[in-house]
Design an enzyme around this catalytic site. Structure first.
Site, PDB file in Angstrom:
ATOM      1  N   CYS A  68       0.990  -1.067  -0.013  1.00 64.27           N
ATOM      2  CA  CYS A  68       0.087  -0.061   0.091  1.00 64.27           C
ATOM      3  C   CYS A  68       0.782   1.061   0.086  1.00 64.27           C
ATOM      4  CB  CYS A  68      -1.088  -0.081   1.042  1.00 64.27           C
ATOM      5  SG  CYS A  68      -0.224   0.365   2.739  1.00 64.27           S
ATOM      6  N   THR A 103      -2.170  -0.061  16.102  1.00 65.05           N
ATOM      7  CA  THR A 103      -1.547   1.151  17.237  1.00 65.05           C
ATOM      8  C   THR A 103      -0.720   2.189  15.968  1.00 65.05           C
ATOM      9  OG1 THR A 103       0.050  -0.059  18.156  1.00 65.05           O
ATOM     10  CG2 THR A 103      -1.985   0.178  19.603  1.00 65.05           C
ATOM     11  N   GLY A 104      -0.183   1.247  15.430  1.00 61.95           N
ATOM     12  CA  GLY A 104       0.857   2.073  14.294  1.00 61.95           C
ATOM     13  C   GLY A 104      -0.108   2.371  13.002  1.00 61.95           C
ATOM     14  N   ILE A 106      -0.137   1.726   9.836  1.00 63.62           N
ATOM     15  CA  ILE A 106       0.406   1.044   8.699  1.00 63.62           C
ATOM     16  C   ILE A 106      -0.111   1.039   7.246  1.00 63.62           C
ATOM     17  CG2 ILE A 106       1.359  -0.372  10.472  1.00 63.62           C
ATOM     18  CD1 ILE A 106      -0.596  -2.564  10.101  1.00 63.62           C
ATOM     19  N   HIS A 107      -1.037   1.922   7.072  1.00 67.69           N
ATOM     20  CA  HIS A 107      -1.776   1.761   6.019  1.00 67.69           C
ATOM     21  C   HIS A 107      -1.927   3.175   5.343  1.00 67.69           C
ATOM     22  CE1 HIS A 107      -4.088   0.404   2.637  1.00 67.69           C
ATOM     23  NE2 HIS A 107      -4.872   0.939   2.768  1.00 67.69           N
ATOM     24  N   ASP A 122      -8.256   3.797  -2.776  1.00 70.28           N
ATOM     25  CA  ASP A 122      -7.141   2.902  -2.282  1.00 70.28           C
ATOM     26  C   ASP A 122      -6.932   1.723  -3.225  1.00 70.28           C
ATOM     27  OD1 ASP A 122      -5.795   1.164  -0.888  1.00 70.28           O
ATOM     28  OD2 ASP A 122      -7.087   1.076   0.933  1.00 70.28           O
ATOM     29  N   TYR A 208       9.834  -0.851   9.731  1.00 67.97           N
ATOM     30  CA  TYR A 208       9.319  -1.948  10.760  1.00 67.97           C
ATOM     31  C   TYR A 208       8.691  -3.344   9.839  1.00 67.97           C
ATOM     32  CZ  TYR A 208       6.102  -4.084  14.007  1.00 67.97           C
ATOM     33  OH  TYR A 208       5.575  -5.176  14.849  1.00 67.97           O
ATOM     34  N   SER A 214       7.553  -9.992  13.709  1.00 69.27           N
ATOM     35  CA  SER A 214       5.890  -9.991  14.033  1.00 69.27           C
ATOM     36  C   SER A 214       5.099  -9.472  13.038  1.00 69.27           C
ATOM     37  CB  SER A 214       5.650  -9.255  15.268  1.00 69.27           C
ATOM     38  OG  SER A 214       6.061  -8.103  15.217  1.00 69.27           O
TER      39      SER A 214
END
Length: 290
Positions: A68, A103-104, A106-107, A122, A208, A214
């Site tokens: 993305c 929480t991060g 990421i998108h 998107d 990350y 993870s």
């Protein structure tokens, strides 16, 4: 970077003189059917780069896809260059096992404004969660598309994207309990706010996601490409094709396990990808559905 080369890469030949919803929809559909949602660089020993020049080289010149942060960055550049009023937004992806949003941030997704109306665009979620048309930014309205019914809901400044899915039929009984199958009829996808973002806001998360044990992206190699009636997905050695609404409000999903020799052919013939380095297919234990 050349907008004509981008349009040729996605196969878009129509006029782009009108900055309207029809043109926006057409560009989105051409991109998602030409540019795969994929993370193969990680599993070839290469980096997933956020720089626009590097993304352009990868997607347009080398006929690849990306995740993305890459494909929506490219789409942002293309839409802005064409003249659309486009804003980057940041999203928090829903985790079904954890039953919560990340929480991060990421998108990466986009907001496009046309004649005073806002749309979410998107091209980078892939699989059966991929929108085929821009979604009008209206809370609580069902927006039916070919893949499913999408719904946006706003609560206290946060927007939530959900989908209402069809039943699914898997003819090959060996895969009836595959961990790639989505169980939910009503599926939360991600949340976001309307705060404008820049690509720099995603740099630490980009690192990350491609290095952390993870991360689902290090756990599984995948490639996903929309078709006129469905979507192809390759996860590790497992190839699937989903045909949306093949009958009676049901999706048909066909599974096949590939050999190492078949993977190169499938990447070329189905996804139009020729890798420069050797892919090490991976199907780790992180949750990922098609």
């Amino acid at each position: 970077m050349d907008i004509e080369a981008y349009l040729e890469r996605i196969g878009y030949k129509k006029s782009r003189n009108k900055l309207d919803l029809e043109t926006l929809t057409d560009i989105l559909q051409h991109q998602i059917r030409a540019v795969p949602f994929e993370n193969l660089n990680i599993h070839c020993g290469d980096a997933m780069d956020l720089g626009l020049e590097a993304i352009f080289d990868q997607v347009v010149r080398r006929n690849r896809g990306g995740w993305c942060l890459q494909v929506n960055h490219l789409l942002y550049w293309a839409l802005t260059t064409i003249g659309f009023e486009t804003t980057m937004l940041g999203g928090y992806v829903y985790s079904t096992p954890a039953k919560k949003y990340s929480t991060g941030m990421i998108h990466l997704l986009l907001q496009v404004t046309i004649d005073g109306r806002n749309y979410i665009v998107d091209a980078g979620f892939g699989r059966s969660y991929q929108m085929w048309q821009p979604l009008e930014l209206i809370s609580g309205k069902d927006q039916p598309q070919v893949p499913c019914v999408f719904r946006l809901t706003e609560e206290n400044g946060f927007w939530y994207l959900d989908q209402i899915r069809r039943e699914q039929y898997i003819p090959n009984e060996e895969f009836l309990h595959s961990d790639l199958l989505e169980d939910s009829k009503y599926r939360k996808i991600y949340s976001f706010t309307l705060k404008p973002r820049t690509i720099e806001d995603f740099e630490s998360m980009n690192t990350y996601l491609q290095t952390s044990p993870s991360s689902v992206f290090t756990s599984k190699s995948f490639c996903s490409l929309q078709t006129p009636d469905g979507v192809h997905c390759l996860v590790g050695f497992t190839l699937t094709h989903r045909r949306f609404n093949y009958k009676d409000n049901t999706d048909l999903i066909e599974f096949k396990t590939l050999s190492e020799e078949e993977i190169e052919k499938v990447l070329k013939n189905i996804f139009n990808i020729s890798l420069q380095r050797k892919l090490v297919p991976k199907h780790g234990d992180r949750f990922f559905t098609i």
